[in-house]
Write a protein that holds these residues in place. Structure first.
Motif, PDB file in Angstrom:
ATOM      1  N   ILE A 233      31.620  46.816  40.847  1.00 22.33           N
ATOM      2  CA  ILE A 233      32.789  46.238  41.525  1.00 22.33           C
ATOM      3  C   ILE A 233      33.930  47.256  41.542  1.00 22.33           C
ATOM      4  N   ILE A 234      34.078  47.987  40.433  1.00 16.34           N
ATOM      5  CA  ILE A 234      35.185  48.946  40.330  1.00 16.34           C
ATOM      6  C   ILE A 234      34.908  50.181  41.181  1.00 16.34           C
ATOM      7  N   GLY A 235      33.646  50.654  41.155  1.00 15.64           N
ATOM      8  CA  GLY A 235      33.301  51.847  41.938  1.00 15.64           C
ATOM      9  C   GLY A 235      33.795  53.117  41.260  1.00 15.64           C
ATOM     10  N   ARG A 236      33.431  54.242  41.848  1.00 24.09           N
ATOM     11  CA  ARG A 236      33.799  55.522  41.240  1.00 24.09           C
ATOM     12  C   ARG A 236      35.301  55.718  41.278  1.00 24.09           C
ATOM     13  N   GLN A 237      35.901  55.922  40.115  1.00 25.55           N
ATOM     14  CA  GLN A 237      37.349  56.103  39.981  1.00 25.55           C
ATOM     15  C   GLN A 237      38.131  54.986  40.676  1.00 25.55           C
ATOM     16  N   GLY A 238      37.555  53.763  40.638  1.00 24.76           N
ATOM     17  CA  GLY A 238      38.273  52.615  41.185  1.00 24.76           C
ATOM     18  C   GLY A 238      38.266  52.513  42.701  1.00 24.76           C
ATOM     19  N   THR A 239      37.402  53.302  43.371  1.00 27.44           N
ATOM     20  CA  THR A 239      37.442  53.296  44.852  1.00 27.44           C
ATOM     21  C   THR A 239      37.074  51.934  45.423  1.00 27.44           C
ATOM     22  N   ASN A 242      39.749  49.188  44.817  1.00 32.67           N
ATOM     23  CA  ASN A 242      40.926  49.452  45.646  1.00 32.67           C
ATOM     24  C   ASN A 242      40.672  49.055  47.095  1.00 32.67           C
ATOM     25  N   GLU A 243      39.450  49.336  47.543  1.00 33.04           N
ATOM     26  CA  GLU A 243      39.071  48.970  48.912  1.00 33.04           C
ATOM     27  C   GLU A 243      39.123  47.450  49.085  1.00 33.04           C
ATOM     28  N   ILE A 244      38.595  46.731  48.088  1.00 33.49           N
ATOM     29  CA  ILE A 244      38.588  45.258  48.150  1.00 33.49           C
ATOM     30  C   ILE A 244      40.029  44.737  48.141  1.00 33.49           C
ATOM     31  N   ARG A 245      40.888  45.360  47.307  1.00 30.23           N
ATOM     32  CA  ARG A 245      42.308  44.950  47.276  1.00 30.23           C
ATOM     33  C   ARG A 245      42.953  45.154  48.638  1.00 30.23           C
ATOM     34  N   ILE A 266      37.932  38.409  35.844  1.00 30.25           N
ATOM     35  CA  ILE A 266      38.634  38.978  36.999  1.00 30.25           C
ATOM     36  C   ILE A 266      39.581  37.905  37.532  1.00 30.25           C
ATOM     37  N   THR A 267      40.850  38.261  37.698  1.00 33.82           N
ATOM     38  CA  THR A 267      41.826  37.307  38.233  1.00 33.82           C
ATOM     39  C   THR A 267      42.246  37.754  39.628  1.00 33.82           C
ATOM     40  N   ILE A 268      42.072  36.868  40.607  1.00 31.46           N
ATOM     41  CA  ILE A 268      42.439  37.178  41.995  1.00 31.46           C
ATOM     42  C   ILE A 268      43.642  36.316  42.371  1.00 31.46           C
ATOM     43  N   ALA A 278      38.626  38.208  49.307  1.00 29.24           N
ATOM     44  CA  ALA A 278      38.318  39.041  48.133  1.00 29.24           C
ATOM     45  C   ALA A 278      36.996  38.595  47.499  1.00 29.24           C
ATOM     46  N   GLN A 279      36.814  37.277  47.370  1.00 29.28           N
ATOM     47  CA  GLN A 279      35.562  36.762  46.787  1.00 29.28           C
ATOM     48  C   GLN A 279      34.370  37.167  47.647  1.00 29.28           C
ATOM     49  N   TYR A 280      34.552  37.057  48.960  1.00 30.45           N
ATOM     50  CA  TYR A 280      33.467  37.421  49.878  1.00 30.45           C
ATOM     51  C   TYR A 280      33.086  38.886  49.673  1.00 30.45           C
ATOM     52  N   LEU A 281      34.107  39.758  49.584  1.00 28.43           N
ATOM     53  CA  LEU A 281      33.848  41.194  49.457  1.00 28.43           C
ATOM     54  C   LEU A 281      33.179  41.521  48.112  1.00 28.43           C
ATOM     55  N   ILE A 282      33.593  40.811  47.050  1.00 28.75           N
ATOM     56  CA  ILE A 282      32.984  41.031  45.726  1.00 28.75           C
ATOM     57  C   ILE A 282      31.512  40.607  45.765  1.00 28.75           C
ATOM     58  N   ASN A 283      31.260  39.426  46.359  1.00 25.96           N
ATOM     59  CA  ASN A 283      29.871  38.953  46.453  1.00 25.96           C
ATOM     60  C   ASN A 283      29.011  39.882  47.304  1.00 25.96           C
ATOM     61  N   ALA A 284      29.604  40.380  48.398  1.00 23.36           N
ATOM     62  CA  ALA A 284      28.860  41.286  49.279  1.00 23.36           C
ATOM     63  C   ALA A 284      28.482  42.550  48.513  1.00 23.36           C
ATOM     64  N   ARG A 285      29.401  42.997  47.649  1.00 24.29           N
ATOM     65  CA  ARG A 285      29.163  44.184  46.830  1.00 24.29           C
ATOM     66  C   ARG A 285      27.969  43.950  45.900  1.00 24.29           C
ATOM     67  N   PHE A 286      27.928  42.750  45.271  1.00 17.00           N
ATOM     68  CA  PHE A 286      26.801  42.411  44.387  1.00 17.00           C
ATOM     69  C   PHE A 286      25.494  42.409  45.161  1.00 17.00           C
ATOM     70  N   ARG A 287      25.527  41.795  46.369  1.00 16.11           N
ATOM     71  CA  ARG A 287      24.297  41.699  47.170  1.00 16.11           C
ATOM     72  C   ARG A 287      23.749  43.078  47.498  1.00 16.11           C
TER      73      ARG A 287
END
Length: 302
Positions: A233-239, A242-245, A266-268, A278-287
């Motif tokens: 979820i965080i990605g390399r160096q927070g990339t 940050n993109e999800i934000r 995680i607090t949104i 944001a939830q959609y993007l986090i879930n998409a990342r997991f998928r």
């Protein structure tokens, strides 16, 4: 079954927000008597349709939802406007039917993708849909957005909106965190529109919108993520985070690991629309990550 529908839509089932600029008379037509028309549009399309408050001549109509619900909402709006044109013609001497016209509000950063190299994309859209498409040369007052005017038959407009959605989605994925200029005046305006709070007319070129510094009432949503998944979820160096934000417009805080706990909180925080995106993007990342882990070849079917 759900999945096959998504596939047939060209895998386009992503949550999007599209904004329209409308005159008071057009807004009145969309709202209908006692709000009945907009209520019906919301129910039948499944999209969220919010209309900014205020008695200024220009209002913002925000349509949010999976792409198929957005297309349904647009179709209903286009047919309603056509009906208004036909009704107004019945007591006028005009014989040729004027086209239906909609004005979209698009971030200036995405207008380049809509126009295409040397105007190739917009020309292709005009030719393949039969709609007239024009991107305004100037930004809207106090914002980093431009108006995109589409006119034609309702059918042509719907085809055109579909193509614009595709271009905007491509712009999201290519530019990632730069796709949405945030925070800018109109994103804030849009958030206010989601809260349905009055705002200054767009036509007034005041240096700042009053009340915009007071951020809209935000809600909070909490997720619990296993420690070993937090990295994706965080990605390399927070990339990635940050993109999800940037894309969702939500604030996302990741709590530090508690000793002895295998999970992280995680607090949104943001408007309901920001949070769901944001939830959609986090879930998409997991998928995406799960698909890569389970079976590299499954990336095409997931």
């Amino acid at each position: 079954m759900e999945n096959s529908k998504v596939q047939s839509e060209g895998g386009l089932n992503v949550t999007l927000t599209i904004r329209l600029l409308m005159h008071g008379k057009e807004v009145g037509s969309i709202i209908g008597k006692k709000g009945e028309t907009v209520k019906k549009m919301r129910e039948e399309s499944g999209a969220r349709i919010n209309i900014s408050e205020g008695n200024c001549p220009e209002r913002i109509v925000t349509i949010t939802g999976p792409t198929d619900t957005i297309f349904k909402a647009f179709a209903m709006i286009a047919y309603k406007f056509e009906e208004d044109i036909i009704n107004s013609m019945s007591n006028s001497p005009a014989t040729s039917k004027p086209p239906v016209t909609l004005r979209l509000v698009v971030p200036a950063s995405q207008c380049g993708s809509l126009i295409g190299k040397g105007g190739s994309k917009i020309k292709e859209m005009r030719e393949s849909t039969g709609a007239q498409v024009q991107v305004a040369g100037d930004m809207l007052p106090n914002s980093t957005e431009r108006a995109v005017t589409i006119s034609g038959t309702p059918e042509a407009i719907i085809q055109c909106v579909k193509q614009i959605c595709v271009v905007m989605l491509e712009a999201y994925t290519i530019q990632g965190q730069y796709a949405i200029p945030h925070p800018d005046q109109l994103t804030k305006l849009h958030q206010l529109a989601m809260q349905q709070t009055p705002f200054t007319p767009l036509g007034q070129t005041t240096p700042a919108f009053p009340g915009l510094d007071a951020s809209p009432p935000a809600s909070t949503h909490e997720l619990t993520i296993p420690n070993d998944l937090i990295g994706c979820i965080i990605g390399r160096q927070g990339t990635k985070i940050n993109e999800i934000r940037q894309m969702s417009g939500a604030q996302i805080k990741i709590a530090n690991a508690m000793e002895g706990s295998s999970e992280r909180q995680i607090t949104i925080t943001g408007t309901p629309a920001n949070i769901s995106l944001a939830q959609y993007l986090i879930n998409a990342r997991f998928r995406d990550v799960a698909a890569m882990w389970n079976d590299p070849s499954s990336m095409t079917t997931s």
